[in-house]
Design a protein around this motif. Structure first.
Motif, PDB file in Angstrom:
ATOM      1  N   ALA A  99       0.854  -1.192   0.000  1.00 37.17           N
ATOM      2  CA  ALA A  99       0.000   0.000   0.000  1.00 37.17           C
ATOM      3  C   ALA A  99       0.884   1.234   0.000  1.00 37.17           C
ATOM      4  N   SER A 101       3.095   4.554  -0.508  1.00 33.19           N
ATOM      5  CA  SER A 101       4.132   5.016  -1.435  1.00 33.19           C
ATOM      6  C   SER A 101       4.871   3.869  -2.113  1.00 33.19           C
ATOM      7  N   THR A 102       4.995   2.742  -1.426  1.00 36.31           N
ATOM      8  CA  THR A 102       5.724   1.626  -2.041  1.00 36.31           C
ATOM      9  C   THR A 102       4.922   1.024  -3.194  1.00 36.31           C
ATOM     10  N   TYR A 122      14.144   2.630   6.949  1.00 39.93           N
ATOM     11  CA  TYR A 122      14.237   3.998   6.426  1.00 39.93           C
ATOM     12  C   TYR A 122      15.065   4.811   7.403  1.00 39.93           C
ATOM     13  N   ASP A 130      13.301  10.940   5.148  1.00 42.38           N
ATOM     14  CA  ASP A 130      13.358   9.526   5.565  1.00 42.38           C
ATOM     15  C   ASP A 130      13.600   8.556   4.397  1.00 42.38           C
ATOM     16  N   ASP A 176       0.105  -2.471   7.137  1.00 41.04           N
ATOM     17  CA  ASP A 176       1.530  -2.202   7.378  1.00 41.04           C
ATOM     18  C   ASP A 176       1.656  -1.311   8.608  1.00 41.04           C
ATOM     19  N   PHE A 177       2.876  -1.141   9.086  1.00 38.75           N
ATOM     20  CA  PHE A 177       3.102  -0.216  10.203  1.00 38.75           C
ATOM     21  C   PHE A 177       4.578   0.135  10.286  1.00 38.75           C
ATOM     22  N   ASP A 198      -1.636   6.710  13.448  1.00 33.41           N
ATOM     23  CA  ASP A 198      -0.720   7.615  12.743  1.00 33.41           C
ATOM     24  C   ASP A 198       0.362   6.841  12.000  1.00 33.41           C
ATOM     25  N   CYS A 199       0.704   5.668  12.490  1.00 29.95           N
ATOM     26  CA  CYS A 199       1.848   4.963  11.898  1.00 29.95           C
ATOM     27  C   CYS A 199       1.506   3.533  11.481  1.00 29.95           C
ATOM     28  N   CYS A 200       0.213   3.238  11.381  1.00 30.44           N
ATOM     29  CA  CYS A 200      -0.217   1.922  10.889  1.00 30.44           C
ATOM     30  C   CYS A 200      -1.221   2.138   9.766  1.00 30.44           C
ATOM     31  N   ARG A 217      -4.343  11.929   5.065  1.00 23.92           N
ATOM     32  CA  ARG A 217      -3.447  12.143   3.917  1.00 23.92           C
ATOM     33  C   ARG A 217      -4.246  12.351   2.628  1.00 23.92           C
TER      34      ARG A 217
HETATM   35  N1  UDP Z   1       4.941   5.544   8.234  1.00 25.28           N
HETATM   36  C1  UDP Z   1       5.138   6.345   9.351  1.00 25.28           C
HETATM   37  N2  UDP Z   1       6.041   7.360   9.287  1.00 25.28           N
HETATM   38  C2  UDP Z   1       6.770   7.635   8.187  1.00 25.28           C
HETATM   39  C3  UDP Z   1       6.580   6.825   7.047  1.00 25.28           C
HETATM   40  C4  UDP Z   1       5.663   5.792   7.105  1.00 25.28           C
HETATM   41  O1  UDP Z   1       4.516   6.124  10.395  1.00 25.28           O
HETATM   42  O2  UDP Z   1       7.585   8.575   8.207  1.00 25.28           O
HETATM   43  C5  UDP Z   1       3.989   4.424   8.288  1.00 25.28           C
HETATM   44  C6  UDP Z   1       2.775   4.666   7.416  1.00 25.28           C
HETATM   45  O3  UDP Z   1       1.715   5.227   8.166  1.00 25.28           O
HETATM   46  C7  UDP Z   1       2.407   3.271   6.979  1.00 25.28           C
HETATM   47  C8  UDP Z   1       3.751   2.524   6.951  1.00 25.28           C
HETATM   48  O4  UDP Z   1       4.629   3.281   7.773  1.00 25.28           O
HETATM   49  O5  UDP Z   1       1.563   2.643   7.912  1.00 25.28           O
HETATM   50  C9  UDP Z   1       4.334   2.373   5.569  1.00 25.28           C
HETATM   51  O6  UDP Z   1       4.369   3.624   4.945  1.00 25.28           O
HETATM   52  P1  UDP Z   1       4.892   3.792   3.423  1.00 25.28           P
HETATM   53  O7  UDP Z   1       6.325   3.436   3.373  1.00 25.28           O
HETATM   54  O8  UDP Z   1       3.964   3.058   2.540  1.00 25.28           O
HETATM   55  O9  UDP Z   1       4.872   5.329   3.187  1.00 25.28           O
HETATM   56  P2  UDP Z   1       3.686   6.364   2.948  1.00 25.28           P
HETATM   57  O10 UDP Z   1       2.771   5.788   1.930  1.00 25.28           O
HETATM   58  O11 UDP Z   1       3.069   6.505   4.303  1.00 25.28           O
HETATM   59  O12 UDP Z   1       4.431   7.570   2.486  1.00 25.28           O
END
Ligand code: UDP
Length: 239
Positions: A99, A101-102, A122, A130, A176-177, A198-200, A217
């Motif tokens: 899901a 950005s990846t 990261y 990051d 993911d988280f 916020d981070c999941c 977002r």
């Molecule tokens: N995430 C986060 N802090 C960051 C980057 C990502 O908490 O600085 C979390 C984000 O909420 C997601 C997971 O890590 O649950 C994976 O994020 P992704 O790498 O897909 O990046 P994003 O799409 O959030 O930019």
């Protein structure tokens, strides 16, 4: 307002205060929300309290399963006493489903389940937004031994298994988280920072509705309601 006045550091979602105990900090969860490396900013009422409540319950749940973290106790309306740790400057992401950005970067549709959980690292550096770092880069450039990385990776995978089970029990798919780790004064590696929406990425099992920061977002609305929904569901299974 917290009872502590000695502010050490103010981050995007939390403030860190000194406490009278030399080996403890007080974390205050703020009502602010940021995304895209703080280019997008927002807030909602009581967000700090909701996230503190979620994080405290998740740390207690994981602690009961042998996952050592910096969590000591919830305190005040939106705060938490934690063990003082030195944060290891890598964000550790675990993915069960592609899901965000990846998925975008690789041109793969969001929502494709992975055959096994994927752990990524990261560099924790806001100025550089990051960046992704490979395990080889971490070993050779940052001189962190393979054994230490393996320990952190296995720790993250274990956390993933426990969190998947927890969320599955309340009708949520853990997509993911991101977690962070720190080292205490004795050199023990502890789970640190927070585990909150916020981070999941958290999707409702039945409807696939997003219950996490992607609502903010992507301007999907009902941000507060979704965070509160996650808290309420957790409270049904964790006291
Ligand atoms: N995430 C986060 N802090 C960051 C980057 C990502 O908490 O600085 C979390 C984000 O909420 C997601 C997971 O890590 O649950 C994976 O994020 P992704 O790498 O897909 O990046 P994003 O799409 O959030 O930019």
């Amino acid at each position: 307002m917290s009872q502590y006045s000695d502010l050490l550091y103010e981050g995007k979602a939390k403030k860190v205060f000194k406490t009278p105990a030399p080996d403890q900090y007080y974390l205050e969860f703020k009502d602010s929300l940021t995304a895209f490396n703080a280019l997008k900013k927002g807030t909602f009422e009581n967000k700090g309290q909701v996230n503190r409540d979620i994080a405290a319950r998740v740390f207690e749940y994981l602690g009961g399963r042998g996952i050592a973290s910096h969590y000591v106790r919830a305190e005040g309306r939106n705060g938490m006493v934690v063990k003082k740790v030195e944060i290891i400057p890598f964000e550790v992401v675990v993915r069960n489903v592609l899901a965000g950005s990846t998925a975008k970067k690789l041109g793969i549709e969001e929502g494709v389940a992975l055959s096994e959980p994927l752990v990524e690292f990261y560099l924790k550096n806001d100025e550089l937004a990051d960046p992704f770092v490979s395990e080889e880069q971490i070993r050779i450039i940052y001189k962190i031994a393979n054994a230490q990385m393996l320990e952190i990776k296995n720790y993250a995978l274990k956390i993933n298994e426990y969190l998947k089970e927890l969320f599955l029990g309340i009708g949520i798919r853990l997509i993911d988280f991101k977690v962070e780790f720190g080292k205490d004064g004795q050199g023990n590696v502890l789970l640190a920072d927070e585990i909150t929406p916020d981070c999941c990425r958290l999707w409702d099992i039945k409807t696939n509705e997003k219950l996490d920061k992607d609502r903010f977002r992507r301007d999907l609305g009902s941000v507060k309601e979704s965070y509160e929904d996650v808290k309420q569901r957790l409270m049904q299974v964790l006291k």
